[in-house]
Design an enzyme around this catalytic site. Structure first.
Site, PDB file in Angstrom:
ATOM      1  N   HIS A  94      -4.496   1.148  13.199  1.00 33.19           N
ATOM      2  CA  HIS A  94      -3.470   0.155  12.869  1.00 33.19           C
ATOM      3  C   HIS A  94      -2.341   0.211  13.898  1.00 33.19           C
ATOM      4  O   HIS A  94      -2.212   1.173  14.649  1.00 33.19           O
ATOM      5  CB  HIS A  94      -2.871   0.413  11.480  1.00 33.19           C
ATOM      6  CG  HIS A  94      -3.706  -0.133  10.359  1.00 33.19           C
ATOM      7  ND1 HIS A  94      -4.716   0.594   9.784  1.00 33.19           N
ATOM      8  CD2 HIS A  94      -3.697  -1.335   9.720  1.00 33.19           C
ATOM      9  CE1 HIS A  94      -5.292  -0.130   8.828  1.00 33.19           C
ATOM     10  NE2 HIS A  94      -4.688  -1.312   8.772  1.00 33.19           N
ATOM     11  N   ALA A 130      -4.560  -5.244  -4.607  1.00 35.31           N
ATOM     12  CA  ALA A 130      -5.652  -4.886  -3.690  1.00 35.31           C
ATOM     13  C   ALA A 130      -5.054  -4.423  -2.369  1.00 35.31           C
ATOM     14  O   ALA A 130      -4.176  -5.088  -1.824  1.00 35.31           O
ATOM     15  CB  ALA A 130      -6.568  -6.084  -3.449  1.00 35.31           C
ATOM     16  N   THR A 168       0.848  -1.201   0.000  1.00 36.72           N
ATOM     17  CA  THR A 168       0.000   0.000   0.000  1.00 36.72           C
ATOM     18  C   THR A 168       0.882   1.249   0.000  1.00 36.72           C
ATOM     19  O   THR A 168       2.106   1.164   0.059  1.00 36.72           O
ATOM     20  CB  THR A 168      -0.937   0.028   1.218  1.00 36.72           C
ATOM     21  OG1 THR A 168      -0.132   0.104   2.405  1.00 36.72           O
ATOM     22  CG2 THR A 168      -1.819  -1.189   1.270  1.00 36.72           C
ATOM     23  N   LYS A 185       2.988   1.023  11.169  1.00 31.33           N
ATOM     24  CA  LYS A 185       2.479   1.293   9.812  1.00 31.33           C
ATOM     25  C   LYS A 185       2.977   2.649   9.318  1.00 31.33           C
ATOM     26  O   LYS A 185       2.939   3.642  10.041  1.00 31.33           O
ATOM     27  CB  LYS A 185       0.941   1.258   9.813  1.00 31.33           C
ATOM     28  CG  LYS A 185       0.354   1.389   8.424  1.00 31.33           C
ATOM     29  CD  LYS A 185      -1.080   0.930   8.352  1.00 31.33           C
ATOM     30  CE  LYS A 185      -1.649   1.088   6.956  1.00 31.33           C
ATOM     31  NZ  LYS A 185      -0.930   0.308   5.935  1.00 31.33           N
TER      32      LYS A 185
END
Ligand code: NAD
Length: 267
Positions: free
Chosen positions: A156, A122, A100, A160
């Site tokens: 999260h 995805a 991501t 992250k």
């Protein structure tokens, strides 16, 4: 049997992916790739994943195992992922990308590979999240233009690096698209100080980073008198890893194209 190689195999998702491939009767572990020059090159990837010896040594270049695998699973960083896309296209391999935090330029570079290899991309590979996206589209169509304010809240773990999460952005995108809005125009990513009341059409985002939270997302539709919240909570990285292995088995049988988890799951 789909032969799978995992890049970033020493990472949080990489180690979980080793477990997921081992548990999948339709997949075999063909290799694991660590950063170039890493001291972990040569280590048994089963031991890296806490499973004991599996007889597969980590390598520090994709070229070293290019004849051994059918599909690469990549959960790394945007730049590394783009390099791996080029290598997979060159060698006629499929790729499943979970990375991501790609910016617009990197997303355009990724998209340029859509007719060069079969690729699944995805921001969230969990079956539950992908079902949630469907529910969100339905909720947005029913509520969004009827005076309901829409906010996306995500939490999260403290490690992250990108924010809001790719999943939160995807959820916002799905809602926006269902309502003929765009996140570029209507997304609000920070509120501080005297920023005034919210506007009707904005889609707000709020982010929590703390401890070891695996991933939680809520989309709130709130109006006077009621509030609907659609929430997904991941309790283990295994949900993403299992989805990625399912995507790898699926993409091995596809022609060139860019696919997402909705395609993989037939949703
Ligand atoms: P991490 O930092 O634990 O792991 C990344 C790994 O990539 C590290 O081990 C690093 O050494 C390795 N790496 C970096 N450069 C490399 C190179 N050139 N060659 C080989 N390996 C290299 O991070 P993580 O928590 O595992 O997350 C990785 C990515 O996956 C992030 O972008 C995260 O947001 C994303 N993610 C996506 C999903 C999803 O379902 N799509 C789920 C969880 C995480």
């Amino acid at each position: 049997m789909t032969r799978i190689a995992i890049v970033g195999v020493a990472g949080r998702m990489g180690r979980t992916l080793v477990n997921a491939v081992q548990q999948d009767a339709g997949a075999s572990l063909a290799g694991g790739i660590v950063e170039p020059g890493s001291s972990l090159a040569g280590a048994d990837i089963g031991e890296l994943a806490g499973l004991g010896k599996l007889g597969v040594a980590a390598v520090d270049s994709l070229e070293a195992i290019v004849d051994d695998f059918d599909v690469l699973i990549d959960f790394t960083t945007p730049r590394v992922t783009l390099n791996n896309l080029a290598a997979c296209a060159k060698h006629g391999k499929g790729i499943v990308i979970g990375t991501t935090g790609l910016d617009d330029e990197e997303l355009a570079a990724l998209d340029a590979y859509r007719d060069k290899l079969p690729l699944v991309f995805a921001p969230n590979m969990s079956v539950g999240v992908n079902l949630t996206l469907k529910l969100l589209a339905t909720a947005a169509r029913a509520l969004g233009d009827e005076g309901y304010d829409i906010e996306v809240i995500e939490a999260h773990h403290r490690h992250k690096v990108d924010s809001p999460s790719g999943t939160a952005l995807k959820m916002g995108d799905v809602v926006a698209e269902s309502l003929g809005r765009t996140l570029k125009e209507h997304g609000v990513f920070a509120r501080e100080g005297q920023c005034g009341p919210r506007t009707d059409k904005e889609i707000g985002f709020a982010t929590v980073r703390a401890g070891d939270i695996v991933g939680e997302h809520t989309v709130m539709f709130a109006t006077e008198g009621e509030r609907i919240e659609i929430t997904h909570k991941a309790s283990s990285r295994m949900t993403f890893a299992k989805g990625a292995v399912r995507a790898a088995r699926w993409v091995a049988g596809q022609g060139n194209g860019r696919y997402d988890m909705q395609d993989v799951l037939g949703l």
